[in-house]
Design an enzyme around this catalytic site. Structure first.
Site, PDB file in Angstrom:
ATOM      1  N   ALA A 133       0.874  -1.166   0.064  1.00 54.40           N
ATOM      2  CA  ALA A 133      -0.190   0.014   0.107  1.00 54.40           C
ATOM      3  C   ALA A 133       0.918   1.197   0.095  1.00 54.40           C
ATOM      4  CB  ALA A 133      -0.800  -0.110   1.338  1.00 54.40           C
ATOM      5  N   GLY A 138       0.756  -4.988   0.780  1.00 56.14           N
ATOM      6  CA  GLY A 138      -0.300  -5.128  -0.064  1.00 56.14           C
ATOM      7  C   GLY A 138      -0.011  -5.864  -1.242  1.00 56.14           C
ATOM      8  N   GLU A 144      -0.266  -9.439  -0.762  1.00 52.95           N
ATOM      9  CA  GLU A 144      -1.844  -9.605  -0.575  1.00 52.95           C
ATOM     10  C   GLU A 144      -2.609  -9.634  -1.877  1.00 52.95           C
ATOM     11  OE1 GLU A 144      -1.793  -6.429   2.406  1.00 52.95           O
ATOM     12  OE2 GLU A 144      -2.551  -7.825   3.969  1.00 52.95           O
ATOM     13  N   GLU A 189       4.445  -5.055   7.072  1.00 52.08           N
ATOM     14  CA  GLU A 189       3.905  -4.103   7.830  1.00 52.08           C
ATOM     15  C   GLU A 189       4.166  -4.105   9.512  1.00 52.08           C
ATOM     16  OE1 GLU A 189       2.269  -6.618   6.092  1.00 52.08           O
ATOM     17  OE2 GLU A 189       1.033  -5.626   4.789  1.00 52.08           O
TER      18      GLU A 189
END
Ligand code: CAA
Length: 292
Positions: free
Chosen positions: A100, A143, A146, A166
């Site tokens: 992200a 992300g 993911e 993270e």
């Protein structure tokens, strides 16, 4: 002569009207020119494999809101396009996606996350009915990892690196890292990756079952296209039912899943393609599927 010319002109006009109508039903042209963060093309001998390339090189394809919106929007198009049989999501040689967008998310507050339902729109990839292949070169972190796991199949270039870092940012994975990863690689390995933030190599990812194939980095996209073409050579209708059935294994108990699979198997007997597939086998000829 004038009459013949008129007949041809009328015929041409009629064909154009039909084409215009068809193009409304089956969009073949996407607003690709307007995309800022992704590139799209149709690949394969039959141009039925859609390739989406994440294209934010300066930020290592960090998944900002704009990029995720464009990705969702093109998936909407591809899902409706009868000619698209499989979809590939890829990045650059350096990064599939480095997660992200940390800079974008850095000022977020808890109320903002709640009120905006932050990351809720990321689920579009996982909800796509058509098969999606992640072709991962370079970093697939946070992300990015993911996003790859939301796809149905992951192919990796030999220098790919996967991780859920993270924890080092004082947060936890928020788009499936603690859930999908654990289902795929088991508790111990998922726990180690999420609690340390350590990256794993493509080879390790393959050993763990996260990745189904590792290929030389420069062959990655062409191998993924070949895979998409192979999937696309079957009935698109049955492929979608099969995908739904495999996905059900993740989301329910074994008994419920087996029931779902059996009923879906029965349902294939109501399709022309099931009849064609078995008839072609009996008649020793290749099947011609109509997606009905
Ligand atoms: N968000 C925003 N920008 C990012 C980014 C990210 N996730 N990852 C890299 N960038 C930017 C860098 O800030 C840098 O930009 P500037 O040139 O403007 O400084 C540019 O991309 C190049 O990055 P680096 O200079 O850091 O490149 P590197 O080769 O030295 O390191 C890397 C590569 C190891 C991937 C490193 O960039 C890195 O650690 N990135 C962050 C990875 C990460 O923590 N991801 C998780 C994000 S949180 C998340 O994803 C939550 C979730 O579950 C959805």
């Amino acid at each position: 002569m004038a009459n013949i010319a008129k007949i041809f002109a009328n015929r041409a006009q009629y064909m154009l009207q039909v084409a215009a109508k068809q193009s409304q039903i089956v969009p073949r042209f996407y607003s690709a020119a307007n995309f800022e963060f992704i590139k799209t093309e149709l690949a394969g001998a039959n141009k039925n494999v859609a390739v989406i390339t994440l294209n934010r090189p300066k930020a290592l394809n960090a998944l900002c809101n704009g990029l995720m919106k464009e990705l969702s929007s093109v998936l909407d198009d591809y899902e409706k396009d009868k000619n698209v049989a499989a979809i590939i999501i890829t990045g650059s040689e350096k990064a599939f996606a480095a997660g992200a967008d940390i800079k974008e998310m850095q000022p977020n507050t808890y109320p903002h996350c709640i009120l905006s339902n932050f990351l809720n729109d990321w689920t579009r990839v996982a909800k796509c009915q058509k098969p999606i292949i992640a072709a991962v070169n370079g970093y697939a972190l946070g992300g990015g990892c993911e996003l790859a796991m939301m796809c149905d199949i992951i192919y990796a270039g030999d220098k790919a690196k996967f991780g859920q870092p993270e924890i080092a940012l004082g947060t936890i994975p928020g788009a499936g890292g603690t859930q999908r990863l654990t289902r795929v690689v088991g508790k111990s390995k998922a726990m180690e990756m999420c609690l340390t933030g350590n990256m794993i190599s493509a080879e390790e990812a393959e050993k763990m079952g996260l990745v189904s194939k590792v290929v030389p980095a420069d062959k990655l996209v062409s191998e993924a296209i070949k895979l998409g073409e192979k999937i696309g050579s079957h009935s698109n209708l049955i492929v979608q039912l099969c995908k739904e059935s495999v996905n059900t294994a993740y989301e329910t108990t074994l008994q419920e899943g087996l029931k779902f699979e059996r009923r879906t198997f029965h349902a294939t007997f109501s399709t022309d393609d099931r009849k064609e597939g078995m008839t072609a086998f009996v008649e020793k000829r290749p099947a011609k599927f109509s997606n009905n």
